[in-house]
Design an enzyme around this catalytic site. Structure first.
Site, PDB file in Angstrom:
ATOM      1  N   HIS A 182       0.825  -1.221   0.000  1.00  0.00           N
ATOM      2  CA  HIS A 182       0.000   0.000   0.000  1.00  0.00           C
ATOM      3  C   HIS A 182       0.859   1.271   0.000  1.00  0.00           C
ATOM      4  CE1 HIS A 182      -4.116  -1.515   0.131  1.00  0.00           C
ATOM      5  NE2 HIS A 182      -3.621  -2.543   0.802  1.00  0.00           N
TER       6      HIS A 182
ATOM      7  N   ALA B 131      -7.323 -12.600  -5.768  1.00  0.00           N
ATOM      8  CA  ALA B 131      -6.514 -13.275  -4.746  1.00  0.00           C
ATOM      9  C   ALA B 131      -5.305 -12.452  -4.334  1.00  0.00           C
ATOM     10  CB  ALA B 131      -6.077 -14.638  -5.262  1.00  0.00           C
TER      11      ALA B 131
ATOM     12  N   SER C 164      -2.762  -9.875  -8.630  1.00  0.00           N
ATOM     13  CA  SER C 164      -2.810  -8.971  -9.788  1.00  0.00           C
ATOM     14  C   SER C 164      -3.249  -9.629 -11.086  1.00  0.00           C
ATOM     15  CB  SER C 164      -1.453  -8.306 -10.023  1.00  0.00           C
ATOM     16  OG  SER C 164      -1.103  -7.588  -8.902  1.00  0.00           O
TER      17      SER C 164
ATOM     18  N   ASP D 207       1.495  -3.188  -9.657  1.00  0.00           N
ATOM     19  CA  ASP D 207       1.074  -4.443 -10.290  1.00  0.00           C
ATOM     20  C   ASP D 207       1.407  -4.461 -11.779  1.00  0.00           C
ATOM     21  OD1 ASP D 207       0.076  -4.653  -7.785  1.00  0.00           O
ATOM     22  OD2 ASP D 207      -2.031  -4.545  -8.362  1.00  0.00           O
TER      23      ASP D 207
ATOM     24  N   TYR E  95     -10.400   0.011  -0.642  1.00  0.00           N
ATOM     25  CA  TYR E  95      -9.089   0.370  -1.202  1.00  0.00           C
ATOM     26  C   TYR E  95      -9.025   1.876  -1.455  1.00  0.00           C
ATOM     27  CZ  TYR E  95      -4.958   0.392  -4.191  1.00  0.00           C
ATOM     28  OH  TYR E  95      -3.713   0.649  -4.715  1.00  0.00           O
TER      29      TYR E  95
END
Ligand code: GLA
Length: 392
Positions: free
Chosen positions: A35, A129, A132, A178, A227
């Site tokens: 993050h 999951a 990415s 990602d 998020y």
């Protein structure tokens, strides 16, 4: 039949001809720096040997026709229809179709040529999951259009265009990690990325260790507002701290000392979120020095500390992730274990001694099932190269 062969034969069945190319783009696992990408921080992911494959050829039309083999669903869209997030018949694009369509939209906005394609795609990156899957779809289609369009751009730029698609088209306010890992992956290496300058370097995996991924089997939805809310908290922290520290552009610019000095000026929840970010950025920078000295034990401790911080301060864990991480941390040969990716479900990443890996995977699965009655998918993963296209 492996996925590659399944795609080729499905392509033949669906379009009555063979594809010309197959694009491949991996998912990713993140070892440290969670993050922090959208706070201009540092991350340490690797591209993994779970990939999205797209078999494709030029359709000779401006319209693209796509079959999602895993879902048994198809769509067709063109440059105009995607502007309204619709297929060529005016029907709203389904969730999965927004990733390739978003990529097309982003490439078009750059003025890059994107001929219509016929494509069949499939992925063994588990969806939702934390590995990415969406970035791997974006990068695989990005690489496919790059091939058909006859242009060539640096992988990091393709990654930026994928991130733009995800933010502006799909609606997840994600960072660059990602798409970067999927585009720029290097075999057998971690990738150390400065998310502000986008400078990066491959870093050796610690000697005699393997990365083990353990899937809780709990699924989350990234578009879930949690998020975007976390990101908004970070931005709020920056706005407030700028009142005291005018040079601050992102939480990356706040030192640990500065943070502790001004933390009391932030609303409580915002302070916790910001503390995770400031400490996690420091952890990731330290981790790279530890890797250089092959100090695996301390590296692993930073992974464990990261999990605790994601659980307690950033609050993006869930009971199943906590069970998996805690069990793993107590097992022989495990240096560190933590949730990987956005959180709220998905996978843990574990750094494990090579000789202990098989027993670790077996015992972790058994222990997890005993406590939760859930069956985890556990596998030893290899770091791989980023997106590429091969001729069939
Ligand atoms: C998701 C986002 C990334 C990153 C991670 C958390 O995977 O797409 O940009 O923010 O969560 O580290």
């Amino acid at each position: 039949m492996d996925t590659h062969q399944r795609l080729i034969s499905a392509f033949h069945q669906h379009f009555g001809t063979d594809p010309d190319f197959v694009a491949r783009a991996p998912g990713r696992v993140n070892l440290l720096g969670e993050h922090v990408d959208y706070n201009d921080g540092f991350v340490l992911p690797a591209a993994i040997d779970r990939v999205t494959l797209v078999a494709f050829r030029d359709s000779g039309l401006s319209r693209s026709a796509l079959l999602a083999l895993d879902l048994g669903e198809e769509t067709g869209f063109d440059h105009q229809s995607i502007l309204k997030k619709q297929d060529s018949n005016g029907v709203p694009l389904s969730a999965w179709a927004r990733y390739p369509a978003g990529m097309l939209w982003s490439l078009n906005a750059e003025g890059l040529e994107t001929p219509g394609m016929q494509a069949v795609f499939a992925s063994d990156v588990p969806r939702g999951a934390g590995l990415s899957s969406s970035a791997s779809v974006e990068m695989a289609f990005g690489a496919a259009w790059e091939k058909l369009g006859g242009w060539s751009i640096p992988p990091i730029r393709l990654a930026k265009l994928g991130q733009k698609a995800e933010i502006q088209y799909v609606g997840v306010n994600c960072g660059i990690m990602d798409q970067f890992a999927s585009a720029c992956g290097v075999k057998d290496r971690l990738l150390y990325l400065d998310c502000r300058s986008l400078d990066w370097q491959p870093v050796r995996l610690p000697e005699k260790t393997v990365i083990v991924i353990a899937d809780t089997s709990i699924r989350r939805s990234l578009t879930n507002s949690a998020y975007n809310e976390r990101r908004a908290s970070c931005e709020e922290a920056v706005r407030i701290l700028q009142g005291f520290l005018p040079g601050v552009r992102a939480l990356r610019d706040v030192s640990l000392e500065q943070f502790h000095h001004f933390a009391a000026c932030l609303p409580e929840i915002t302070a916790r979120r910001a503390q995770h970010i400031v400490e996690e950025i420091a952890r990731t920078r330290q981790a790279v020095d530890l890797l250089e000295n092959n100090d695996i034990s301390r590296f692993g401790q930073l992974m464990n500390a990261c999990h605790a911080s994601l659980r307690d301060l950033y609050q993006v864990s869930c009971p199943e992730l906590d069970v998996l991480a805690k069990l793993a941390q107590s097992m022989p040969g495990c240096y560190g274990a933590r949730l990987t990716g956005a959180g709220f479900g998905g996978c843990t990443v574990n750094l494990v001694a090579v000789e202990a890996a098989d027993t670790f995977a077996h015992d972790l699965a058994a222990g997890y099932t005993k406590i939760t009655s859930l069956k985890p998918d556990i596998y030893i993963c290899r770091a791989t190269d980023g997106a590429s296209v091969e001729t069939v």
